[in-house]
Write an enzyme that holds these catalytic residues in place. Structure first.
Site, PDB file in Angstrom:
ATOM      1  N   GLY A   8     -20.607  20.660  -9.501  1.00 47.34           N
ATOM      2  CA  GLY A   8     -20.650  19.803  -8.311  1.00 47.34           C
ATOM      3  C   GLY A   8     -19.303  19.767  -7.602  1.00 47.34           C
ATOM      4  N   GLY A  11     -18.854  18.512  -3.679  1.00 47.42           N
ATOM      5  CA  GLY A  11     -19.226  17.160  -3.243  1.00 47.42           C
ATOM      6  C   GLY A  11     -18.002  16.324  -2.908  1.00 47.42           C
ATOM      7  CD  GLN A  12     -16.928  10.250  -1.855  1.00 39.79           C
ATOM      8  OE1 GLN A  12     -17.740   9.907  -2.717  1.00 39.79           O
ATOM      9  NE2 GLN A  12     -16.219   9.385  -1.170  1.00 39.79           N
ATOM     10  CB  ILE A  35     -26.243  23.963  -5.804  1.00 42.11           C
ATOM     11  CG1 ILE A  35     -25.810  22.810  -4.888  1.00 42.11           C
ATOM     12  CG2 ILE A  35     -26.458  23.484  -7.229  1.00 42.11           C
ATOM     13  CD1 ILE A  35     -26.860  21.729  -4.707  1.00 42.11           C
ATOM     14  CG  ASP A  54     -29.399  24.024 -10.285  1.00 39.80           C
ATOM     15  OD1 ASP A  54     -29.276  22.861 -10.740  1.00 39.80           O
ATOM     16  OD2 ASP A  54     -30.359  24.388  -9.586  1.00 39.80           O
ATOM     17  CB  ILE A  55     -26.215  20.118 -13.174  1.00 37.37           C
ATOM     18  CG1 ILE A  55     -25.794  19.438 -14.481  1.00 37.37           C
ATOM     19  CG2 ILE A  55     -27.202  19.242 -12.393  1.00 37.37           C
ATOM     20  CD1 ILE A  55     -24.789  18.348 -14.350  1.00 37.37           C
ATOM     21  CE1 TYR A 143     -24.978   7.187  -8.191  1.00 37.35           C
ATOM     22  CE2 TYR A 143     -24.316   4.889  -8.121  1.00 37.35           C
ATOM     23  CZ  TYR A 143     -23.987   6.231  -8.110  1.00 37.35           C
ATOM     24  OH  TYR A 143     -22.671   6.598  -8.026  1.00 37.35           O
ATOM     25  CE  LYS A 147     -23.468   7.732 -11.510  1.00 36.49           C
ATOM     26  NZ  LYS A 147     -22.948   9.088 -11.727  1.00 36.49           N
TER      27      LYS A 147
HETATM   28  C1  AKB Z   1     -22.408   4.602  -4.043  1.00 33.18           C
HETATM   29  O1  AKB Z   1     -22.208   3.741  -3.169  1.00 33.18           O
HETATM   30  O2  AKB Z   1     -23.515   5.017  -4.356  1.00 33.18           O
HETATM   31  C2  AKB Z   1     -21.213   5.118  -4.799  1.00 33.18           C
HETATM   32  C3  AKB Z   1     -20.917   4.296  -6.001  1.00 33.18           C
HETATM   33  C4  AKB Z   1     -20.223   3.011  -5.878  1.00 33.18           C
HETATM   34  O3  AKB Z   1     -21.245   4.674  -7.086  1.00 33.18           O
HETATM   35  N1  AKB Z   1     -20.076   5.191  -3.930  1.00 33.18           N
END
Ligand code: AKB
Length: 318
Positions: A8, A11-12, A35, A54-55, A143, A147
């Protein structure tokens, strides 16, 4: 000498972390995994090796690890919170399926693994202010679910197989290089671009909504310092709270207005992002990171704002 693979890398975080790692360990020792839909460009492409990784494809990860004798993997592949809520199945596939592939390759081929967690790993039942290192983690977003599961899986691989897994819970990251794309905290990046380019900004988050944030140079240092930390000092591994600043939209707006008084800010709240933001902590307690590997941020809201605005004005000729 370390040989590093970043999954990755375009990415950011990856774009800047790859260059910081190349500076620290040498260009040829850092492979930029990407990718095909997000190929590396410019300095990232020209300064060192790059490979398609590709993960979701464990064989591809293993092949690159063997080819470059990789001993450390930075796993930065993920969908950010708002996008993950729109594509929960893909978020799981990348966030958890991808992490499982990475950990299995690391177990078989003897690599250390860094995987970022997030303030998104907490939920509405978590203590909101100065959230402790070890506390309730019941996130309500996909998300957050990926995590927390990722933190547990990484700790499992350390305890069960001895894989050297380490991680930090990132706050919202602010940078002037690669755009974030799809996060809840993105507004704190967008306000700087809007201020410099248009002089006005429409904020999707309500005044009074506090979230932890960090300037990218501090975040990059956190990743590298944690991976270099003396393992005998680490009581925790997956994941450390780290913090630099906590603010609400009206406070970042005021910090930008000190430098650009003409900025106009209005609010048009995005219910998805607002709901996610309200389920996250206001601020984290990062004392364990400070005690176990000497974490300390350098930037606060004012010094970050000055650097962001000076950099963007120079870039856009303003
Ligand atoms: C998001 O806003 O999804 C990310 C985070 C805080 O994990 N920047």
């Amino acid at each position: 000498m370390k040989n590093i693979l970043i999954i990755g890398s375009t990415g950011q975080i990856g774009t800047e972390l790859a260059m910081a790692l190349r500076k620290r360990y040498g260009n040829d020792h850092v492979v930029a995994g990407y990718i095909p839909s997000m190929p590396p460009k410019g300095e990232l492409l020209e300064s060192g090796p790059a490979e398609i990784v590709d993960i979701t494809n464990a064989q591809q990860i293993a092949d690159v690890v063997k080819k470059y004798q990789v001993d450390t993997i930075y796993n930065l592949a993920a969908l950010l919170s708002a996008v993950a809520e729109q594509k929960p199945q893909l978020a799981w596939q990348i966030g958890l399926g991808g992490l499982f592939n990475t950990l299995e390759v690391a177990r078989e081929l003897g690599c250390a693994v860094f995987t970022p967690s997030s303030i998104g790993a907490f939920g509405p039942e978590t203590p909101k202010d100065k959230t402790p290192q070890d506390t309730i983690q019941r996130p309500k977003t996909m998300y957050g679910v990926t995590k927390v599961s990722g933190e547990l899986l990484s700790d499992y691989y350390f305890k069960r197989f001895g894989v050297d897994t380490r991680s930090v819970r990132f706050p919202g990251l602010i940078s002037n290089v690669a755009p974030p794309g799809g996060g809840t905290t993105d507004y704190a990046v967008d306000i700087y671009y809007a201020a410099v380019k248009e002089g006005k900004f429409t904020c999707p988050i309500k005044p009074g909504t506090y979230m932890d944030m960090m300037y990218m140079p501090d975040a990059l240092r956190a990743c590298m310092d944690l991976m270099e930390a003396d393992p005998s000092r680490l009581v925790h591994r997956n994941s450390f709270n780290i913090a630099a600043m906590s603010f609400a939209p009206e406070e970042i707006a005021a910090a930008v207005k000190k430098l650009m008084p003409e900025l106009e800010v209005t609010y048009e709240v995005d219910p998805l992002r607002q709901g996610i933001a309200e389920s996250w902590p206001n601020s984290l307690d990062d004392s364990c990171a400070r005690a176990e590997w000497d974490w300390k941020p350098e930037y606060d809201l004012d010094s970050m704002s000055l650097d962001m605005i000076q950099t963007l004005k120079a870039r856009f000729g303003k």
